[in-house]
Design a protein around this motif. Structure first.
Motif, PDB file in Angstrom:
ATOM      1  N   MET A 232       0.841  -1.170   0.000  1.00  0.00           N
ATOM      2  CA  MET A 232       0.000   0.000   0.000  1.00  0.00           C
ATOM      3  C   MET A 232       0.894   1.242   0.000  1.00  0.00           C
ATOM      4  SD  MET A 232      -2.994   1.310   2.668  1.00  0.00           S
ATOM      5  CE  MET A 232      -2.711  -0.058   3.705  1.00  0.00           C
TER       6      MET A 232
ATOM      7  N   LYS B 193       0.003  10.069  -5.240  1.00  0.00           N
ATOM      8  CA  LYS B 193      -1.204   9.239  -5.309  1.00  0.00           C
ATOM      9  C   LYS B 193      -1.248   8.114  -4.264  1.00  0.00           C
ATOM     10  CE  LYS B 193      -1.718  10.059 -10.292  1.00  0.00           C
ATOM     11  NZ  LYS B 193      -1.613  11.451 -10.127  1.00  0.00           N
TER      12      LYS B 193
ATOM     13  N   ASP C  61      -2.663   5.616  -1.240  1.00  0.00           N
ATOM     14  CA  ASP C  61      -3.921   4.960  -0.883  1.00  0.00           C
ATOM     15  C   ASP C  61      -4.451   5.512   0.433  1.00  0.00           C
ATOM     16  OD1 ASP C  61      -3.762   2.931  -3.037  1.00  0.00           O
ATOM     17  OD2 ASP C  61      -1.995   2.283  -1.909  1.00  0.00           O
ATOM     18  N   THR C  62      -3.511   5.881   1.323  1.00  0.00           N
ATOM     19  CA  THR C  62      -3.857   6.313   2.676  1.00  0.00           C
ATOM     20  C   THR C  62      -2.973   7.474   3.094  1.00  0.00           C
ATOM     21  OG1 THR C  62      -4.502   4.068   3.306  1.00  0.00           O
ATOM     22  CG2 THR C  62      -3.967   5.554   5.102  1.00  0.00           C
TER      23      THR C  62
ATOM     24  N   VAL D 106      -7.882  10.462  -2.190  1.00  0.00           N
ATOM     25  CA  VAL D 106      -7.281   9.489  -1.271  1.00  0.00           C
ATOM     26  C   VAL D 106      -8.413   8.760  -0.549  1.00  0.00           C
ATOM     27  CG1 VAL D 106      -5.828   9.192   0.774  1.00  0.00           C
ATOM     28  CG2 VAL D 106      -5.193  10.859  -0.984  1.00  0.00           C
ATOM     29  N   GLY D 107      -8.322   7.454  -0.475  1.00  0.00           N
ATOM     30  CA  GLY D 107      -9.410   6.649   0.076  1.00  0.00           C
ATOM     31  C   GLY D 107      -9.536   6.639   1.578  1.00  0.00           C
TER      32      GLY D 107
END
Length: 145
Positions: free
Chosen positions: A1, A62, A64-65, A104-105
């Protein structure tokens, strides 16, 4: 990740980064201060109060977290409440807003027990209501209001 850590040069962030790297995560550290140790993360020089710089870094990398650990601590907040508010309140708002704008998730935010009513109330642990008694605690509690 792919993980983006704000305040990545701080003590808590450095511990998190070591653990995350050991688990195979790709880490980008965003901080005005260069890390004291190189654990293998990429360091990005940036100020959490600069929303454009933060947003640009998130667009480029970029993740994910986002793990938001940028903060100034109790002594700084007591001696310079304006700086404490800029970093801890505005900086936190910048982190959440930039993550939202760049897709961002997930954002993980580390608050503080200082944001809660001190020990001695009927409720124990993290279930205590907000009730900071210091400038630092107030800057950490501002996120929840």
């Amino acid at each position: 990740m792919k993980v983006f850590v704000t305040g990545g040069s701080g003590f808590l962030a450095q511990q998190f980064i070591k653990m995350a790297l050991a688990e195979g995560h790709e880490i980008r550290s965003f901080d005005i201060a260069e890390p004291k140790e190189d654990h293998g993360e990429e360091w990005i020089s940036g100020d959490i109060t600069d929303s454009e710089a933060l947003e640009t870094a998130l667009q480029v990398h970029k993740p994910d977290t986002v793990v938001h650990l940028a903060t100034v601590l109790t002594d700084v907040c007591a001696n310079d409440p304006g700086r404490g508010t800029r970093v801890n309140c505005l900086g936190t708002a910048n982190a959440f807003h930039a993550a939202y704008k760049t897709g961002v998730g997930r954002v993980i935010y580390a608050s503080s027990v200082s944001a809660l009513v001190p020990e001695g109330c009927d409720i124990k642990g993290d279930g205590r209501p907000l009730g900071p008694v210091s400038p630092y605690g107030a800057t950490k509690a501002c996120v929840f209001r």
